[in-house]
Write a protein that holds these residues in place. Sequence first.
Motif, PDB file in Angstrom:
ATOM      1  N   VAL A 279     -35.928  27.981  36.007  1.00 31.13           N
ATOM      2  CA  VAL A 279     -36.618  28.226  34.735  1.00 31.13           C
ATOM      3  C   VAL A 279     -37.570  27.066  34.427  1.00 31.13           C
ATOM      4  O   VAL A 279     -38.718  27.281  34.008  1.00 31.13           O
ATOM      5  N   ILE A 280     -37.110  25.844  34.644  1.00 30.69           N
ATOM      6  CA  ILE A 280     -37.974  24.672  34.404  1.00 30.69           C
ATOM      7  C   ILE A 280     -39.188  24.714  35.319  1.00 30.69           C
ATOM      8  O   ILE A 280     -40.316  24.476  34.882  1.00 30.69           O
ATOM      9  N   TYR A 281     -38.984  25.041  36.598  1.00 30.95           N
ATOM     10  CA  TYR A 281     -40.116  25.170  37.529  1.00 30.95           C
ATOM     11  C   TYR A 281     -41.106  26.216  37.021  1.00 30.95           C
ATOM     12  O   TYR A 281     -42.316  26.025  37.061  1.00 30.95           O
ATOM     13  N   SER A 282     -40.576  27.338  36.547  1.00 31.28           N
ATOM     14  CA  SER A 282     -41.438  28.415  36.071  1.00 31.28           C
ATOM     15  C   SER A 282     -42.240  27.975  34.847  1.00 31.28           C
ATOM     16  O   SER A 282     -43.436  28.266  34.736  1.00 31.28           O
ATOM     17  N   LEU A 283     -41.597  27.289  33.910  1.00 34.42           N
ATOM     18  CA  LEU A 283     -42.289  26.817  32.713  1.00 34.42           C
ATOM     19  C   LEU A 283     -43.389  25.813  33.040  1.00 34.42           C
ATOM     20  O   LEU A 283     -44.414  25.762  32.372  1.00 34.42           O
ATOM     21  N   LEU A 284     -43.171  25.019  34.084  1.00 33.32           N
ATOM     22  CA  LEU A 284     -44.160  24.016  34.490  1.00 33.32           C
ATOM     23  C   LEU A 284     -45.176  24.562  35.487  1.00 33.32           C
ATOM     24  O   LEU A 284     -46.059  23.832  35.935  1.00 33.32           O
ATOM     25  N   ASN A 285     -45.042  25.841  35.846  1.00 32.59           N
ATOM     26  CA  ASN A 285     -45.903  26.466  36.862  1.00 32.59           C
ATOM     27  C   ASN A 285     -45.877  25.700  38.180  1.00 32.59           C
ATOM     28  O   ASN A 285     -46.898  25.435  38.799  1.00 32.59           O
ATOM     29  N   VAL A 286     -44.684  25.324  38.595  1.00 36.07           N
ATOM     30  CA  VAL A 286     -44.484  24.594  39.853  1.00 36.07           C
ATOM     31  C   VAL A 286     -43.712  25.498  40.800  1.00 36.07           C
ATOM     32  O   VAL A 286     -42.768  26.166  40.402  1.00 36.07           O
ATOM     33  N   ARG A 287     -44.147  25.511  42.041  1.00 33.14           N
ATOM     34  CA  ARG A 287     -43.416  26.273  43.061  1.00 33.14           C
ATOM     35  C   ARG A 287     -42.285  25.414  43.594  1.00 33.14           C
ATOM     36  O   ARG A 287     -42.380  24.198  43.629  1.00 33.14           O
ATOM     37  N   SER A 288     -41.198  26.048  44.037  1.00 31.94           N
ATOM     38  CA  SER A 288     -40.104  25.283  44.622  1.00 31.94           C
ATOM     39  C   SER A 288     -40.608  24.581  45.878  1.00 31.94           C
ATOM     40  O   SER A 288     -41.519  25.056  46.543  1.00 31.94           O
ATOM     41  N   PRO A 289     -40.041  23.430  46.198  1.00 34.66           N
ATOM     42  CA  PRO A 289     -40.542  22.629  47.308  1.00 34.66           C
ATOM     43  C   PRO A 289     -40.478  23.314  48.664  1.00 34.66           C
ATOM     44  O   PRO A 289     -41.236  22.989  49.546  1.00 34.66           O
ATOM     45  N   ALA A 290     -39.588  24.238  48.848  1.00 38.84           N
ATOM     46  CA  ALA A 290     -39.476  24.923  50.135  1.00 38.84           C
ATOM     47  C   ALA A 290     -39.073  26.371  49.881  1.00 38.84           C
ATOM     48  O   ALA A 290     -38.383  26.664  48.912  1.00 38.84           O
ATOM     49  N   PRO A 291     -39.509  27.273  50.753  1.00 40.05           N
ATOM     50  CA  PRO A 291     -39.042  28.650  50.631  1.00 40.05           C
ATOM     51  C   PRO A 291     -37.520  28.679  50.729  1.00 40.05           C
ATOM     52  O   PRO A 291     -36.923  27.855  51.423  1.00 40.05           O
ATOM     53  N   PRO A 292     -36.867  29.585  50.033  1.00 41.33           N
ATOM     54  CA  PRO A 292     -35.400  29.581  49.991  1.00 41.33           C
ATOM     55  C   PRO A 292     -34.728  29.556  51.361  1.00 41.33           C
ATOM     56  O   PRO A 292     -33.788  28.801  51.570  1.00 41.33           O
ATOM     57  N   LEU A 293     -35.194  30.359  52.302  1.00 43.38           N
ATOM     58  CA  LEU A 293     -34.554  30.392  53.612  1.00 43.38           C
ATOM     59  C   LEU A 293     -34.700  29.049  54.323  1.00 43.38           C
ATOM     60  O   LEU A 293     -33.754  28.539  54.921  1.00 43.38           O
ATOM     61  N   VAL A 294     -35.873  28.457  54.237  1.00 42.48           N
ATOM     62  CA  VAL A 294     -36.102  27.160  54.869  1.00 42.48           C
ATOM     63  C   VAL A 294     -35.203  26.101  54.229  1.00 42.48           C
ATOM     64  O   VAL A 294     -34.581  25.284  54.918  1.00 42.48           O
ATOM     65  N   ALA A 295     -35.093  26.125  52.918  1.00 36.25           N
ATOM     66  CA  ALA A 295     -34.244  25.154  52.217  1.00 36.25           C
ATOM     67  C   ALA A 295     -32.779  25.329  52.602  1.00 36.25           C
ATOM     68  O   ALA A 295     -32.073  24.348  52.855  1.00 36.25           O
ATOM     69  N   LEU A 296     -32.314  26.564  52.678  1.00 36.09           N
ATOM     70  CA  LEU A 296     -30.921  26.806  53.045  1.00 36.09           C
ATOM     71  C   LEU A 296     -30.636  26.389  54.478  1.00 36.09           C
ATOM     72  O   LEU A 296     -29.582  25.822  54.775  1.00 36.09           O
ATOM     73  N   LEU A 297     -31.566  26.652  55.381  1.00 34.22           N
ATOM     74  CA  LEU A 297     -31.370  26.229  56.765  1.00 34.22           C
ATOM     75  C   LEU A 297     -31.356  24.703  56.869  1.00 34.22           C
ATOM     76  O   LEU A 297     -30.592  24.135  57.647  1.00 34.22           O
ATOM     77  N   GLY A 298     -32.179  24.052  56.061  1.00 33.61           N
ATOM     78  CA  GLY A 298     -32.178  22.597  56.037  1.00 33.61           C
ATOM     79  C   GLY A 298     -30.851  22.045  55.550  1.00 33.61           C
ATOM     80  O   GLY A 298     -30.302  21.099  56.118  1.00 33.61           O
ATOM     81  N   LEU A 299     -30.304  22.645  54.501  1.00 31.87           N
ATOM     82  CA  LEU A 299     -28.989  22.224  53.996  1.00 31.87           C
ATOM     83  C   LEU A 299     -27.894  22.458  55.029  1.00 31.87           C
ATOM     84  O   LEU A 299     -27.011  21.621  55.216  1.00 31.87           O
ATOM     85  N   LEU A 300     -27.948  23.587  55.716  1.00 35.95           N
ATOM     86  CA  LEU A 300     -26.979  23.871  56.766  1.00 35.95           C
ATOM     87  C   LEU A 300     -27.081  22.821  57.872  1.00 35.95           C
ATOM     88  O   LEU A 300     -26.064  22.325  58.370  1.00 35.95           O
ATOM     89  N   GLY A 301     -28.308  22.468  58.245  1.00 31.34           N
ATOM     90  CA  GLY A 301     -28.505  21.443  59.261  1.00 31.34           C
ATOM     91  C   GLY A 301     -27.912  20.110  58.849  1.00 31.34           C
ATOM     92  O   GLY A 301     -27.304  19.404  59.662  1.00 31.34           O
ATOM     93  N   ILE A 302     -28.065  19.750  57.593  1.00 32.67           N
ATOM     94  CA  ILE A 302     -27.491  18.492  57.094  1.00 32.67           C
ATOM     95  C   ILE A 302     -25.967  18.536  57.197  1.00 32.67           C
ATOM     96  O   ILE A 302     -25.339  17.593  57.694  1.00 32.67           O
ATOM     97  N   LEU A 303     -25.362  19.616  56.743  1.00 28.83           N
ATOM     98  CA  LEU A 303     -23.904  19.722  56.762  1.00 28.83           C
ATOM     99  C   LEU A 303     -23.348  19.697  58.182  1.00 28.83           C
ATOM    100  O   LEU A 303     -22.361  19.022  58.464  1.00 28.83           O
TER     101      LEU A 303
END
Length: 95
Positions: free
Chosen positions: A16-40
């Motif tokens: 919601v905060i990103y939307s109010l500020l008109n900011v896109r999330s730093p990474a597409p959801p799938l890319v972000a999730l794969l990155g988190l999986l890689g870290i774990l």
Amino acid sequence: MKLYILSLGAGLLVGVIYSLLNVRSPAPPLVALLGLLGILVGEQIIPVGKQLLGGTAFSTACDKAQAGKHVLGQLPGRQEQEMAPKDKSTEEKSS
């Protein structure tokens, strides 16, 4: 289960905060999730590798390093299963 709801709520709040500020999330959801999986998974390479070098089988090495618990976290219902007293009738049947 409370942890999952809080995590979802925090994510929604940030969205919601990103939307109010008109900011896109730093990474597409799938890319972000794969990155988190890689870290774990990457965090478990050294502990599991040490066990493997010691001659332990892979599944046993993962258990000893508690890799599954670390990567998956506390799954819903797991705490109740661990804390619940064992049913005596099932213990007698297995003996």
